[in-house]
Design a protein around this motif. Sequence first.
Motif, PDB file in Angstrom:
ATOM      1  N   ARG A  85      -9.824  -2.896   3.568  1.00 30.88           N
ATOM      2  CA  ARG A  85      -8.851  -3.822   4.226  1.00 30.88           C
ATOM      3  C   ARG A  85      -9.161  -4.159   5.473  1.00 30.88           C
ATOM      4  NH1 ARG A  85      -3.846   0.310   3.150  1.00 30.88           N
ATOM      5  NH2 ARG A  85      -3.037  -0.970   4.533  1.00 30.88           N
ATOM      6  N   ASP A 108      -8.722   7.762   4.802  1.00 29.28           N
ATOM      7  CA  ASP A 108      -9.938   6.643   4.671  1.00 29.28           C
ATOM      8  C   ASP A 108     -10.204   5.819   3.583  1.00 29.28           C
ATOM      9  OD1 ASP A 108     -10.242   7.023   7.521  1.00 29.28           O
ATOM     10  OD2 ASP A 108     -11.954   8.304   7.231  1.00 29.28           O
ATOM     11  N   PRO A 109     -10.309   6.578   2.349  1.00 23.75           N
ATOM     12  CA  PRO A 109     -10.262   5.974   0.983  1.00 23.75           C
ATOM     13  C   PRO A 109      -9.240   4.937   0.575  1.00 23.75           C
ATOM     14  CG  PRO A 109     -10.764   8.316   0.820  1.00 23.75           C
ATOM     15  CD  PRO A 109     -10.005   8.170   2.077  1.00 23.75           C
ATOM     16  N   ILE A 110      -8.138   5.372   1.294  1.00 22.07           N
ATOM     17  CA  ILE A 110      -6.991   4.307   0.727  1.00 22.07           C
ATOM     18  C   ILE A 110      -6.917   2.915   1.655  1.00 22.07           C
ATOM     19  CG2 ILE A 110      -4.550   3.869   1.072  1.00 22.07           C
ATOM     20  CD1 ILE A 110      -4.259   6.852   0.629  1.00 22.07           C
ATOM     21  N   LEU A 141      -0.586  10.338  -1.311  1.00 19.16           N
ATOM     22  CA  LEU A 141      -1.310  11.202  -0.616  1.00 19.16           C
ATOM     23  C   LEU A 141      -0.351  11.772   0.165  1.00 19.16           C
ATOM     24  CD1 LEU A 141      -3.366  11.848   1.493  1.00 19.16           C
ATOM     25  CD2 LEU A 141      -3.010   9.761   2.576  1.00 19.16           C
ATOM     26  N   ALA A 178     -10.063   1.782   2.840  1.00 16.58           N
ATOM     27  CA  ALA A 178     -11.404   1.276   2.727  1.00 16.58           C
ATOM     28  C   ALA A 178     -11.315  -0.173   2.027  1.00 16.58           C
ATOM     29  CB  ALA A 178     -12.309   2.024   1.872  1.00 16.58           C
ATOM     30  N   SER A 195     -10.244  -1.971   8.657  1.00 15.89           N
ATOM     31  CA  SER A 195     -10.721  -0.503   8.153  1.00 15.89           C
ATOM     32  C   SER A 195     -11.979  -0.104   8.754  1.00 15.89           C
ATOM     33  CB  SER A 195     -10.994  -0.473   6.889  1.00 15.89           C
ATOM     34  OG  SER A 195     -11.824  -1.362   6.270  1.00 15.89           O
ATOM     35  N   SER A 215      -7.778  12.246   7.916  1.00 15.26           N
ATOM     36  CA  SER A 215      -8.543  11.198   7.885  1.00 15.26           C
ATOM     37  C   SER A 215      -9.267  10.939   6.718  1.00 15.26           C
ATOM     38  CB  SER A 215      -9.541  11.317   9.172  1.00 15.26           C
ATOM     39  OG  SER A 215      -9.011  11.097  10.542  1.00 15.26           O
ATOM     40  N   THR A 216     -10.054  12.039   6.188  1.00 15.45           N
ATOM     41  CA  THR A 216     -10.493  11.949   4.748  1.00 15.45           C
ATOM     42  C   THR A 216      -9.771  11.661   3.959  1.00 15.45           C
ATOM     43  OG1 THR A 216     -10.344  14.454   4.567  1.00 15.45           O
ATOM     44  CG2 THR A 216     -12.334  13.896   5.602  1.00 15.45           C
ATOM     45  N   ASP A 217      -8.386  11.839   3.740  1.00 21.54           N
ATOM     46  CA  ASP A 217      -7.602  11.593   2.757  1.00 21.54           C
ATOM     47  C   ASP A 217      -7.202  10.064   2.936  1.00 21.54           C
ATOM     48  OD1 ASP A 217      -7.026  14.054   1.221  1.00 21.54           O
ATOM     49  OD2 ASP A 217      -6.706  14.283   3.441  1.00 21.54           O
ATOM     50  N   SER A 263       0.727  -1.141   0.048  1.00 24.81           N
ATOM     51  CA  SER A 263       0.025   0.100  -0.180  1.00 24.81           C
ATOM     52  C   SER A 263       0.713   1.130  -0.006  1.00 24.81           C
ATOM     53  CB  SER A 263      -0.830  -0.114   1.395  1.00 24.81           C
ATOM     54  OG  SER A 263      -0.190  -0.110   2.442  1.00 24.81           O
TER      55      SER A 263
END
Length: 520
Positions: free
Chosen positions: A67, A61-63, A17, A65, A70, A57-59, A10
Amino acid sequence: MTAHRRLAASASALLALALALAGCTSSGDDDEAASSSSAPASSAAPEAEPIEWDDCSTDIDPIIAGRPGSDRDLSFECGTTSVPVSYDDPDGGTLQLFLVKATLAGQANRIGSLVVNPGGPGQSATDAAIQSALTLPPDVLGRFDIVGVDPRGVGLSTPVECISDEQKDELFAADPRATDAAALEASFGRVDEVAEACAEKYKAALGAFDTVDSARDMDLVRQALGDEQLTYLGYSYGTTLGSTYAELFPENVRALVLDGAVDPDAGQQESAEAQAQGFEAAFENFAQNCTGLISGCPLGPDPRSYVNDVLAQSAATPIPSSRQGETRQATPGLVLNAVRSALYQPTAWPQLAQSLTNARNGDAAGILTLADTYTGRNDDGTYSNVVDANVAVNCADTDEEFTRAQVSGLIADWNAKYPLFGADAALGLYTCSAWDAPRTPLPERDAEGSAPILVIGTQGDPVTPLPGAVDMAEDLVSGVLLTWQGYGHTAYPKTDCVTAAVNAYLIDLTAPQDGLTCPA
């Protein structure tokens, strides 16, 4: 020239990011900052700079998601701080460090920060903090913030970047087992080209990416985090960084977990041969597991012969890939990197068997995926800086050198003793001989005056064989050895016995009995 520990899958997503979040300086700015350290030395001790935190967090969290883990109620902050380029001149130039902090909602009786490092050298500790927040036991997350700080030169902490993507492709594709005069000359030449490019770009500043100064950085980070003492979880090379910290700041140690310990007593040649031997043993474990499957081994009764056939096939005609847009073909070097990558953890063994089968049938897509995971190559053909940092840190940490003649002799010898991994291990000994940069050799480490330090070794670890953990625990005055009778690289938190022992140590400072052995 290979990374000591493979890059987490990852990391490339996190790298993209973090670049956006950090607004990191260009390599040109880094060179200027590093070179400014030539001012007269100052006797003033450096002070910790505040960490500039932002919610990210908002950046992130999608990474993460989808896993495992999560669904935990986590928040993330990203931050930067500055440290001196040179601790002999703390008022001179500075380097910027990048950090990620993960916090589980509902913490009670918080103890402080748990600083994590995944090894390498060159692995992203910020990526490791995110992964640790998903995988570490809830009991630990309930008491600690998980903090990853990329060491100087690594990830986004003023990254050292001086090996081109084209050079890396060439390095990893080359067959390290080719031992004729022309092949050896080409191998040494590639290493020389890398060393020359890095020396030309960074000059004397290239020596600033050393472990001793990274350990000093870590103490400034500890202070900036507001922790009276350091609580630390280090894997692989992270055990070298952690034990160096304990040697420099024994009174500042609260708890150190050193998992997959790198042998502090072994020189470069001994370490390289031990790793070659360890990977050969790991391959035998993989082969025995495969042939013992009830459904039958897809590689047949002799997996080693099967791999040799694939290597010969890829040497005669590189194997194409079915992956859309992929123009590379699998060469012997890439096949060997794929095998090495999968041997880190038994969970990857089925993937290796299938990838080898597909390669034999003319499709190297799986081989390239495994190899790229190991080397840090992204889907677009670019690389992370894990290799650049790996070489820079390893070479800054040693003053040992080997001549071409010595290395050539070892390549021939180890190629016979360790037919899959010996030649590559021997060739790696030339890397730092060609490196033109100041050196700061690692200190001897007994960490006298430190609180108990927990050292973990795994019986079937191919990367950092068990004797290294034994040596480290013996060298550290307060070292406590825990052995896991399992397979793969590192042990925590893979099994209940190890997890219970580490949790009790981190949370309650209750170290296990020295010499405790946990079953596989």
